[in-house]
Design a protein around this motif. Structure first.
Motif, PDB file in Angstrom:
ATOM      1  N   PRO A  30       0.977  -1.179  -0.085  1.00 59.52           N
ATOM      2  CA  PRO A  30      -0.206   0.054   0.084  1.00 59.52           C
ATOM      3  C   PRO A  30       0.861   1.283  -0.045  1.00 59.52           C
ATOM      4  O   PRO A  30       0.316   2.445  -0.500  1.00 59.52           O
ATOM      5  CB  PRO A  30      -0.835  -0.017   1.428  1.00 59.52           C
ATOM      6  CG  PRO A  30      -0.721  -1.553   1.594  1.00 59.52           C
ATOM      7  CD  PRO A  30       0.483  -2.129   1.082  1.00 59.52           C
ATOM      8  N   ILE A  31       2.110   1.245   0.586  1.00 59.48           N
ATOM      9  CA  ILE A  31       3.053   2.380   0.334  1.00 59.48           C
ATOM     10  C   ILE A  31       3.576   2.589  -0.823  1.00 59.48           C
ATOM     11  O   ILE A  31       3.581   3.537  -1.243  1.00 59.48           O
ATOM     12  CB  ILE A  31       3.991   2.182   1.532  1.00 59.48           C
ATOM     13  CG1 ILE A  31       3.415   2.238   3.003  1.00 59.48           C
ATOM     14  CG2 ILE A  31       5.035   3.283   1.419  1.00 59.48           C
ATOM     15  CD1 ILE A  31       4.387   1.546   3.888  1.00 59.48           C
ATOM     16  N   HIS A  32       3.982   1.379  -1.469  1.00 59.80           N
ATOM     17  CA  HIS A  32       4.549   1.430  -2.661  1.00 59.80           C
ATOM     18  C   HIS A  32       3.644   1.823  -3.869  1.00 59.80           C
ATOM     19  O   HIS A  32       3.925   2.622  -4.953  1.00 59.80           O
ATOM     20  CB  HIS A  32       5.244   0.011  -3.289  1.00 59.80           C
ATOM     21  CG  HIS A  32       5.343   0.058  -4.629  1.00 59.80           C
ATOM     22  ND1 HIS A  32       6.614   0.186  -5.085  1.00 59.80           N
ATOM     23  CD2 HIS A  32       4.702  -0.845  -5.528  1.00 59.80           C
ATOM     24  CE1 HIS A  32       6.372  -0.040  -6.403  1.00 59.80           C
ATOM     25  NE2 HIS A  32       5.558  -0.513  -6.715  1.00 59.80           N
ATOM     26  N   LEU A  33       2.544   1.408  -3.824  1.00 63.79           N
ATOM     27  CA  LEU A  33       1.369   1.733  -5.021  1.00 63.79           C
ATOM     28  C   LEU A  33       1.198   3.115  -5.299  1.00 63.79           C
ATOM     29  O   LEU A  33       1.457   3.273  -6.739  1.00 63.79           O
ATOM     30  CB  LEU A  33      -0.060   0.891  -4.801  1.00 63.79           C
ATOM     31  CG  LEU A  33       0.014  -0.467  -5.064  1.00 63.79           C
ATOM     32  CD1 LEU A  33      -1.328  -1.035  -4.531  1.00 63.79           C
ATOM     33  CD2 LEU A  33       0.389  -0.895  -6.405  1.00 63.79           C
ATOM     34  N   PRO A  34       1.057   4.084  -4.406  1.00 67.35           N
ATOM     35  CA  PRO A  34       0.949   5.536  -4.932  1.00 67.35           C
ATOM     36  C   PRO A  34       2.207   5.879  -5.469  1.00 67.35           C
ATOM     37  O   PRO A  34       2.254   6.828  -6.418  1.00 67.35           O
ATOM     38  CB  PRO A  34       0.581   6.326  -3.690  1.00 67.35           C
ATOM     39  CG  PRO A  34      -0.108   5.189  -2.960  1.00 67.35           C
ATOM     40  CD  PRO A  34       0.618   4.051  -2.988  1.00 67.35           C
ATOM     41  N   GLN A  35       3.463   5.551  -4.907  1.00 69.91           N
ATOM     42  CA  GLN A  35       4.517   6.152  -5.723  1.00 69.91           C
ATOM     43  C   GLN A  35       4.992   5.620  -6.780  1.00 69.91           C
ATOM     44  O   GLN A  35       5.363   6.201  -7.671  1.00 69.91           O
ATOM     45  CB  GLN A  35       5.850   5.636  -4.502  1.00 69.91           C
ATOM     46  CG  GLN A  35       5.385   6.361  -3.131  1.00 69.91           C
ATOM     47  CD  GLN A  35       6.610   5.573  -2.125  1.00 69.91           C
ATOM     48  OE1 GLN A  35       7.164   4.618  -2.360  1.00 69.91           O
ATOM     49  NE2 GLN A  35       6.877   6.313  -1.060  1.00 69.91           N
ATOM     50  N   CYS A  36       4.519   4.327  -7.044  1.00 67.78           N
ATOM     51  CA  CYS A  36       4.743   3.702  -8.402  1.00 67.78           C
ATOM     52  C   CYS A  36       3.994   4.123  -9.369  1.00 67.78           C
ATOM     53  O   CYS A  36       4.105   4.586 -10.668  1.00 67.78           O
ATOM     54  CB  CYS A  36       4.515   2.017  -8.400  1.00 67.78           C
ATOM     55  SG  CYS A  36       4.964   1.006  -9.597  1.00 67.78           S
ATOM     56  N   GLN A  37       2.484   4.698  -8.982  1.00 65.13           N
ATOM     57  CA  GLN A  37       1.977   5.398 -10.004  1.00 65.13           C
ATOM     58  C   GLN A  37       2.200   6.702 -10.428  1.00 65.13           C
ATOM     59  O   GLN A  37       2.094   7.010 -11.438  1.00 65.13           O
ATOM     60  CB  GLN A  37       0.296   5.323  -9.393  1.00 65.13           C
ATOM     61  CG  GLN A  37      -0.838   6.037 -10.141  1.00 65.13           C
ATOM     62  CD  GLN A  37      -2.085   5.951  -9.643  1.00 65.13           C
ATOM     63  OE1 GLN A  37      -2.175   5.677  -8.426  1.00 65.13           O
ATOM     64  NE2 GLN A  37      -3.121   6.510 -10.559  1.00 65.13           N
ATOM     65  N   ALA A  38       2.878   7.209  -9.336  1.00 69.85           N
ATOM     66  CA  ALA A  38       3.137   8.683  -9.627  1.00 69.85           C
ATOM     67  C   ALA A  38       4.333   8.585 -10.667  1.00 69.85           C
ATOM     68  O   ALA A  38       4.460   9.248 -11.634  1.00 69.85           O
ATOM     69  CB  ALA A  38       3.639   9.344  -8.291  1.00 69.85           C
TER      70      ALA A  38
END
Length: 133
Positions: free
Chosen positions: A35-43
């Motif tokens: 859950p921490i990784h997904l927003p960063q990966c999307q950005a």
């Protein structure tokens, strides 16, 4: 039998029994890290796509259906075994079909920058062989 992941450097296979696969980058993360990784990966995905010419841009990959269960408070995480493997298979298939681009000569899938290098050596008249077995 769980799907083996292949190291892109040495071609060796490895298994991560409790790791979850990111559907955007193909990386493996544990339940609390995803859950921490997904927003960063999307950005990062959006930023990288904006650098490309509009004709080469890929749409943001759609998450697998089971992602909401995986991120839903931590209680619905798939247990090791079949459920976890099904989620990882769905996430990896999404990554492979939406994030990677197939070579027109041999059909292998690559990141866009790696495809440019690969295409110099792989032609329709002399396609490269598939991945190492």
């Amino acid at each position: 039998m769980p799907r083996a992941l292949v190291c892109y450097l040495c071609g060796g296979q490895f298994f991560a029994k409790r790791a979850l696969v990111c559907y955007m980058c193909g990386g493996q993360f544990f339940a609390k890290s995803l859950p921490i990784h997904l927003p960063q990966c999307q950005a990062k995905w959006t930023q990288q796509q904006m650098l490309l010419p509009p004709a080469q841009r890929l749409p943001l990959p759609q998450p697998p259906a089971a992602l909401s269960c995986v991120l839903g408070g931590g209680t619905a995480l798939p247990a090791p075994g079949k459920a976890l493997q099904e989620f990882n298979d769905a996430a990896f298939d999404t990554f492979n079909s939406a994030s990677l681009v197939p070579c027109k000569a041999c059909g292998r899938t690559f990141r866009l920058e790696a495809l440019a290098h690969h295409a110099k050596h792989c032609t329709p008249n002399k396609p490269m062989q598939g991945p190492r077995q």
